[in-house]
Design an enzyme around this catalytic site. Structure first.
Site, PDB file in Angstrom:
ATOM      1  N   ASP A  28       0.866  -1.178   0.000  1.00 31.40           N
ATOM      2  CA  ASP A  28       0.000   0.000   0.000  1.00 31.40           C
ATOM      3  C   ASP A  28       0.903   1.227   0.000  1.00 31.40           C
ATOM      4  OD1 ASP A  28      -2.066   1.796   0.159  1.00 31.40           O
ATOM      5  OD2 ASP A  28      -2.756   1.169   2.140  1.00 31.40           O
ATOM      6  N   CYS A  55      -3.593   4.198  -4.622  1.00 30.96           N
ATOM      7  CA  CYS A  55      -4.441   5.394  -4.644  1.00 30.96           C
ATOM      8  C   CYS A  55      -4.098   6.283  -5.833  1.00 30.96           C
ATOM      9  CB  CYS A  55      -4.307   6.170  -3.335  1.00 30.96           C
ATOM     10  SG  CYS A  55      -2.646   6.752  -3.013  1.00 30.96           S
TER      11      CYS A  55
END
Length: 100
Positions: A28, A55
């Protein structure tokens, strides 16, 4: 399951140097994407599966190119709209080591 609280790149380098073994790595990274240090250690550890949580579609594309060029195959990608009415999108990508 073992959990570690440490800088991911430093931890991966140490684990690779120690000859550690992992089955699955959950990534992540920040919006800028993963680091070359982290990815090179990941390739040394060679987990069977990688779950990449992103993201940023731009950095995801760059990192996926590196992962697929180094023996991983995308098995599933799921966009997750956690922020409706914005340009932001999360994407979860599952990768497996390609069979040789």
């Amino acid at each position: 399951v073992d959990f570690y609280a440490k800088d991911a790149s430093e931890f991966m380098v140490e684990l690779a140097q120690e000859g550690g073994k992992v089955d699955v790595v959950f990534m992540d990274p920040p919006r800028s994407g993963s680091t070359p240090v982290f990815l090179s250690s990941l390739f040394k550890l060679a987990p069977q599966k990688v779950v990449y949580i992103s993201c940023s579609p731009d950095s995801l594309a760059v990192d996926l190119e590196m992962l697929t060029s180094n023996g991983y195959k995308i098995t599933k990608a799921v966009p997750v709209d956690m922020f409706p009415y914005t340009r932001s999108i999360e994407t979860v990508v599952c990768l497996s080591r390609a069979k040789k």
